[in-house]
Design a protein around this motif. Structure first.
Motif, PDB file in Angstrom:
ATOM      1  N   ARG A  54       0.694  -1.097  -0.236  1.00 51.25           N
ATOM      2  CA  ARG A  54      -0.002   0.015  -0.043  1.00 51.25           C
ATOM      3  C   ARG A  54       0.819   1.331   0.073  1.00 51.25           C
ATOM      4  O   ARG A  54       0.098   2.259  -0.300  1.00 51.25           O
ATOM      5  CB  ARG A  54      -1.040  -0.128   1.066  1.00 51.25           C
ATOM      6  CG  ARG A  54      -2.101  -1.159   1.420  1.00 51.25           C
ATOM      7  CD  ARG A  54      -2.756  -0.884   2.439  1.00 51.25           C
ATOM      8  NE  ARG A  54      -3.786  -1.959   2.375  1.00 51.25           N
ATOM      9  CZ  ARG A  54      -5.063  -1.953   3.223  1.00 51.25           C
ATOM     10  NH1 ARG A  54      -5.091  -0.888   4.165  1.00 51.25           N
ATOM     11  NH2 ARG A  54      -6.179  -2.955   3.070  1.00 51.25           N
ATOM     12  N   ARG A  55       2.137   1.238   0.288  1.00 50.17           N
ATOM     13  CA  ARG A  55       2.912   2.381   0.388  1.00 50.17           C
ATOM     14  C   ARG A  55       3.764   2.585  -1.050  1.00 50.17           C
ATOM     15  O   ARG A  55       3.709   1.519  -1.963  1.00 50.17           O
ATOM     16  CB  ARG A  55       4.040   2.276   1.381  1.00 50.17           C
ATOM     17  CG  ARG A  55       3.408   1.920   2.523  1.00 50.17           C
ATOM     18  CD  ARG A  55       4.429   1.977   3.761  1.00 50.17           C
ATOM     19  NE  ARG A  55       3.691   1.916   5.071  1.00 50.17           N
ATOM     20  CZ  ARG A  55       4.663   1.857   6.093  1.00 50.17           C
ATOM     21  NH1 ARG A  55       6.019   1.980   6.361  1.00 50.17           N
ATOM     22  NH2 ARG A  55       3.750   1.979   7.391  1.00 50.17           N
ATOM     23  N   PHE A  56       4.408   3.533  -1.244  1.00 49.02           N
ATOM     24  CA  PHE A  56       5.162   3.780  -2.537  1.00 49.02           C
ATOM     25  C   PHE A  56       6.445   4.720  -2.047  1.00 49.02           C
ATOM     26  O   PHE A  56       6.163   5.592  -1.182  1.00 49.02           O
ATOM     27  CB  PHE A  56       4.293   4.231  -3.728  1.00 49.02           C
ATOM     28  CG  PHE A  56       3.547   5.890  -3.187  1.00 49.02           C
ATOM     29  CD1 PHE A  56       4.411   6.717  -3.436  1.00 49.02           C
ATOM     30  CD2 PHE A  56       2.295   6.050  -2.567  1.00 49.02           C
ATOM     31  CE1 PHE A  56       3.983   8.064  -3.118  1.00 49.02           C
ATOM     32  CE2 PHE A  56       1.803   6.782  -2.355  1.00 49.02           C
ATOM     33  CZ  PHE A  56       2.740   8.335  -2.518  1.00 49.02           C
ATOM     34  N   ARG A  57       7.379   4.837  -3.174  1.00 53.55           N
ATOM     35  CA  ARG A  57       8.353   5.699  -3.064  1.00 53.55           C
ATOM     36  C   ARG A  57       8.417   6.406  -4.329  1.00 53.55           C
ATOM     37  O   ARG A  57       8.368   5.618  -5.362  1.00 53.55           O
ATOM     38  CB  ARG A  57       9.328   5.426  -2.103  1.00 53.55           C
ATOM     39  CG  ARG A  57      10.309   4.403  -2.941  1.00 53.55           C
ATOM     40  CD  ARG A  57      11.476   4.094  -2.216  1.00 53.55           C
ATOM     41  NE  ARG A  57      12.502   3.246  -3.190  1.00 53.55           N
ATOM     42  CZ  ARG A  57      13.547   3.788  -3.728  1.00 53.55           C
ATOM     43  NH1 ARG A  57      13.779   4.931  -4.031  1.00 53.55           N
ATOM     44  NH2 ARG A  57      14.108   2.836  -4.618  1.00 53.55           N
ATOM     45  N   LEU A  58       8.958   7.593  -4.271  1.00 55.14           N
ATOM     46  CA  LEU A  58       9.160   8.300  -5.587  1.00 55.14           C
ATOM     47  C   LEU A  58      10.481   7.718  -6.268  1.00 55.14           C
ATOM     48  O   LEU A  58      11.504   7.634  -5.603  1.00 55.14           O
ATOM     49  CB  LEU A  58       9.216   9.793  -5.527  1.00 55.14           C
ATOM     50  CG  LEU A  58       8.038  10.432  -5.127  1.00 55.14           C
ATOM     51  CD1 LEU A  58       8.280  12.116  -4.874  1.00 55.14           C
ATOM     52  CD2 LEU A  58       6.913  10.218  -6.207  1.00 55.14           C
ATOM     53  N   THR A  59      10.370   7.586  -7.599  1.00 51.67           N
ATOM     54  CA  THR A  59      11.644   7.142  -8.266  1.00 51.67           C
ATOM     55  C   THR A  59      12.236   8.542  -8.541  1.00 51.67           C
ATOM     56  O   THR A  59      11.801   9.821  -8.369  1.00 51.67           O
ATOM     57  CB  THR A  59      11.539   6.678  -9.518  1.00 51.67           C
ATOM     58  OG1 THR A  59      10.748   7.687 -10.502  1.00 51.67           O
ATOM     59  CG2 THR A  59      10.623   5.448  -9.502  1.00 51.67           C
ATOM     60  N   GLU A  60      13.580   8.593  -9.146  1.00 44.80           N
ATOM     61  CA  GLU A  60      14.285  10.076  -9.602  1.00 44.80           C
ATOM     62  C   GLU A  60      13.274  10.650 -10.505  1.00 44.80           C
ATOM     63  O   GLU A  60      13.094  12.134 -10.208  1.00 44.80           O
ATOM     64  CB  GLU A  60      15.674   9.632  -9.974  1.00 44.80           C
ATOM     65  CG  GLU A  60      16.317  10.978 -10.440  1.00 44.80           C
ATOM     66  CD  GLU A  60      16.668  12.001  -9.337  1.00 44.80           C
ATOM     67  OE1 GLU A  60      16.633  13.141  -9.527  1.00 44.80           O
ATOM     68  OE2 GLU A  60      16.567  11.470  -8.096  1.00 44.80           O
ATOM     69  N   ALA A  61      12.715  10.072 -11.485  1.00 46.37           N
ATOM     70  CA  ALA A  61      11.925  10.584 -12.349  1.00 46.37           C
ATOM     71  C   ALA A  61      10.558  11.254 -11.613  1.00 46.37           C
ATOM     72  O   ALA A  61      10.254  12.446 -11.912  1.00 46.37           O
ATOM     73  CB  ALA A  61      11.493   9.729 -13.568  1.00 46.37           C
ATOM     74  N   GLY A  62      10.180  10.559 -10.675  1.00 44.50           N
ATOM     75  CA  GLY A  62       8.798  10.956  -9.797  1.00 44.50           C
ATOM     76  C   GLY A  62       9.256  12.240  -9.105  1.00 44.50           C
ATOM     77  O   GLY A  62       8.442  13.162  -9.232  1.00 44.50           O
ATOM     78  N   ARG A  63      10.528  12.424  -8.561  1.00 45.00           N
ATOM     79  CA  ARG A  63      10.677  13.622  -7.813  1.00 45.00           C
ATOM     80  C   ARG A  63      10.754  14.710  -8.618  1.00 45.00           C
ATOM     81  O   ARG A  63      10.359  15.673  -8.293  1.00 45.00           O
ATOM     82  CB  ARG A  63      12.191  13.399  -6.967  1.00 45.00           C
ATOM     83  CG  ARG A  63      11.942  12.482  -5.987  1.00 45.00           C
ATOM     84  CD  ARG A  63      13.433  12.575  -4.896  1.00 45.00           C
ATOM     85  NE  ARG A  63      14.418  12.067  -5.567  1.00 45.00           N
ATOM     86  CZ  ARG A  63      14.684  10.357  -5.528  1.00 45.00           C
ATOM     87  NH1 ARG A  63      13.950   9.864  -4.662  1.00 45.00           N
ATOM     88  NH2 ARG A  63      15.829   9.916  -6.199  1.00 45.00           N
ATOM     89  N   ARG A  64      11.438  14.653  -9.819  1.00 43.45           N
ATOM     90  CA  ARG A  64      11.555  15.791 -10.829  1.00 43.45           C
ATOM     91  C   ARG A  64      10.446  16.138 -11.503  1.00 43.45           C
ATOM     92  O   ARG A  64       9.963  17.175 -11.692  1.00 43.45           O
ATOM     93  CB  ARG A  64      12.399  15.244 -12.065  1.00 43.45           C
ATOM     94  CG  ARG A  64      14.077  15.171 -11.398  1.00 43.45           C
ATOM     95  CD  ARG A  64      14.878  14.560 -12.597  1.00 43.45           C
ATOM     96  NE  ARG A  64      15.045  15.420 -13.686  1.00 43.45           N
ATOM     97  CZ  ARG A  64      15.667  15.165 -14.748  1.00 43.45           C
ATOM     98  NH1 ARG A  64      16.360  14.087 -15.064  1.00 43.45           N
ATOM     99  NH2 ARG A  64      15.591  16.012 -15.796  1.00 43.45           N
ATOM    100  N   ALA A  65       9.328  15.048 -11.455  1.00 43.06           N
ATOM    101  CA  ALA A  65       8.076  15.289 -11.910  1.00 43.06           C
ATOM    102  C   ALA A  65       7.375  15.911 -10.901  1.00 43.06           C
ATOM    103  O   ALA A  65       6.330  17.133 -11.129  1.00 43.06           O
ATOM    104  CB  ALA A  65       7.357  14.082 -12.485  1.00 43.06           C
ATOM    105  N   TYR A  66       7.438  15.717  -9.736  1.00 47.18           N
ATOM    106  CA  TYR A  66       6.721  16.606  -8.859  1.00 47.18           C
ATOM    107  C   TYR A  66       7.252  17.971  -8.571  1.00 47.18           C
ATOM    108  O   TYR A  66       6.530  18.785  -8.549  1.00 47.18           O
ATOM    109  CB  TYR A  66       6.756  15.787  -7.382  1.00 47.18           C
ATOM    110  CG  TYR A  66       6.325  16.571  -6.108  1.00 47.18           C
ATOM    111  CD1 TYR A  66       5.182  16.812  -5.935  1.00 47.18           C
ATOM    112  CD2 TYR A  66       7.235  17.075  -5.377  1.00 47.18           C
ATOM    113  CE1 TYR A  66       4.574  17.387  -4.858  1.00 47.18           C
ATOM    114  CE2 TYR A  66       6.870  18.115  -4.270  1.00 47.18           C
ATOM    115  CZ  TYR A  66       5.277  18.009  -4.155  1.00 47.18           C
ATOM    116  OH  TYR A  66       5.059  18.506  -2.938  1.00 47.18           O
ATOM    117  N   ASP A  67       8.430  18.288  -8.674  1.00 47.69           N
ATOM    118  CA  ASP A  67       9.212  19.534  -8.635  1.00 47.69           C
ATOM    119  C   ASP A  67       8.543  20.326  -9.720  1.00 47.69           C
ATOM    120  O   ASP A  67       8.308  21.550  -9.661  1.00 47.69           O
ATOM    121  CB  ASP A  67      10.590  19.459  -8.657  1.00 47.69           C
ATOM    122  CG  ASP A  67      11.323  18.986  -7.217  1.00 47.69           C
ATOM    123  OD1 ASP A  67      10.584  18.783  -6.291  1.00 47.69           O
ATOM    124  OD2 ASP A  67      12.482  18.609  -7.156  1.00 47.69           O
TER     125      ASP A  67
END
Length: 305
Positions: A54-67
């Motif tokens: 049920r949990r997740f963590r951001l990938t590097e691409a995910g962090r950049r997409a969020y920013d």
């Protein structure tokens, strides 16, 4: 195809950390949230989340997409608000300040909103670092803080001075630094710095450090400090704004000092962003009112007679 809604869902997911809470906040189903994320990943051709049950963590691409998404929506809000930035009596005002300022400024702005129905107010009570982060993220157009801020992406300018008040219990009869030492200090966020500056100016021969004062308590909400003072538990140093809005102002008194001192308030905004004219209009009206209450005549003018 670019779809801003997918980015909005992704931002909410990252900030809540939960598919369930995201669905509740956005009034969606959990499968709908998952579908938005998958479509965003397909659009970007990158995996944004690493799912772990049920949990997740951001990938590097995910962090950049969020920013990127945060910056995108921040610039969108800046643009939307800039379209009516010349109106003095209409539009949205998004501000943040510590409670010590907002306890009086927020009711003043609400009064202006009553007079001008086209004006709306979004006001956040927050600590210094939260205010800076929210202004940088575009969640607020303007922040009000009590110390100079140096940041490459922020502009900071002095706005208004308010007196600092050394507040003691109503029945306290002492006048010396030793009397205050015997009473002890009620602290709050930034309280030690304010007290140190005021006591150093008024007791230069005797004062050396706030570390010599017994700590009689601490609260992170400055509006509650005077409750402790009213109970005789210690003294504190607060902005006059806090004293004048406190429900305990009749159970405390302001100690007379030889060398009064003001606290400077600063306006913080994103560098290069144009703050709509209505903000300056509101803040100037508040400053004029405070000056009139303090000195009996409008700022910049001589009292008649």
């Amino acid at each position: 195809m670019f779809n801003a809604l997918y980015f909005r869902t992704f931002i909410t997911l990252v900030e809540t950390g939960s598919f369930t809470r995201t669905a509740q906040r956005l009034e969606m189903t959990q499968p709908g949230v998952s579908q938005h994320v998958r479509k965003l990943e397909r659009y970007l051709d990158k995996t944004l989340l690493e799912r772990q049950g049920r949990r997740f963590r951001l990938t590097e691409a995910g962090r950049r997409a969020y920013d990127y998404a945060v910056k995108l929506f921040s610039e969108h809000e800046q643009f939307r608000h800039s379209l009516d930035d010349e109106s003095l009596d209409s539009g949205e005002c998004r501000l943040a300040s510590p409670g010590s300022i907002g306890l009086m400024l927020y009711p003043f702005i609400l009064g202006q909103q009553q007079r001008h129905p086209g004006l709306t107010v979004s006001y956040c009570f927050a600590f210094h670092q939260e205010i800076l982060a929210d202004v940088l993220a575009g969640r607020h157009d303007l922040g009000i803080v009590t110390e100079v801020t140096r940041h490459p992406d922020l502009e900071c300018e002095a706005w208004h001075d308010e007196p600092l008040s050394l507040v003691v219990p109503a029945d306290f009869t002492g006048t010396s630094l030793n009397d205050l030492l015997g009473l002890g200090f009620i602290s709050y966020t930034d309280g030690l710095d304010k007290a140190g500056s005021l006591l150093r100016a008024n007791f230069p021969d005797d004062f050396s450090s706030m570390s010599h004062f017994p700590r009689q308590g601490f609260t992170n909400e400055v509006g509650m400090v005077l409750d402790a003072v009213a109970r005789g538990l210690g003294f504190s140093v607060v902005s006059r704004l806090v004293l004048e809005t406190s429900p305990w102002q009749r159970q405390v008194r302001e100690m007379t000092l030889t060398h009064p001192m003001d606290e400077t308030l600063y306006l913080v905004s994103r560098r290069g962003a144009r703050v709509p004219s209505r903000y300056h209009h509101l803040l100037e009206a508040f400053r004029e009112q405070r000056h009139l209450e303090r000195f009996g005549h409008p700022e910049g003018r001589q009292a008649e007679g």
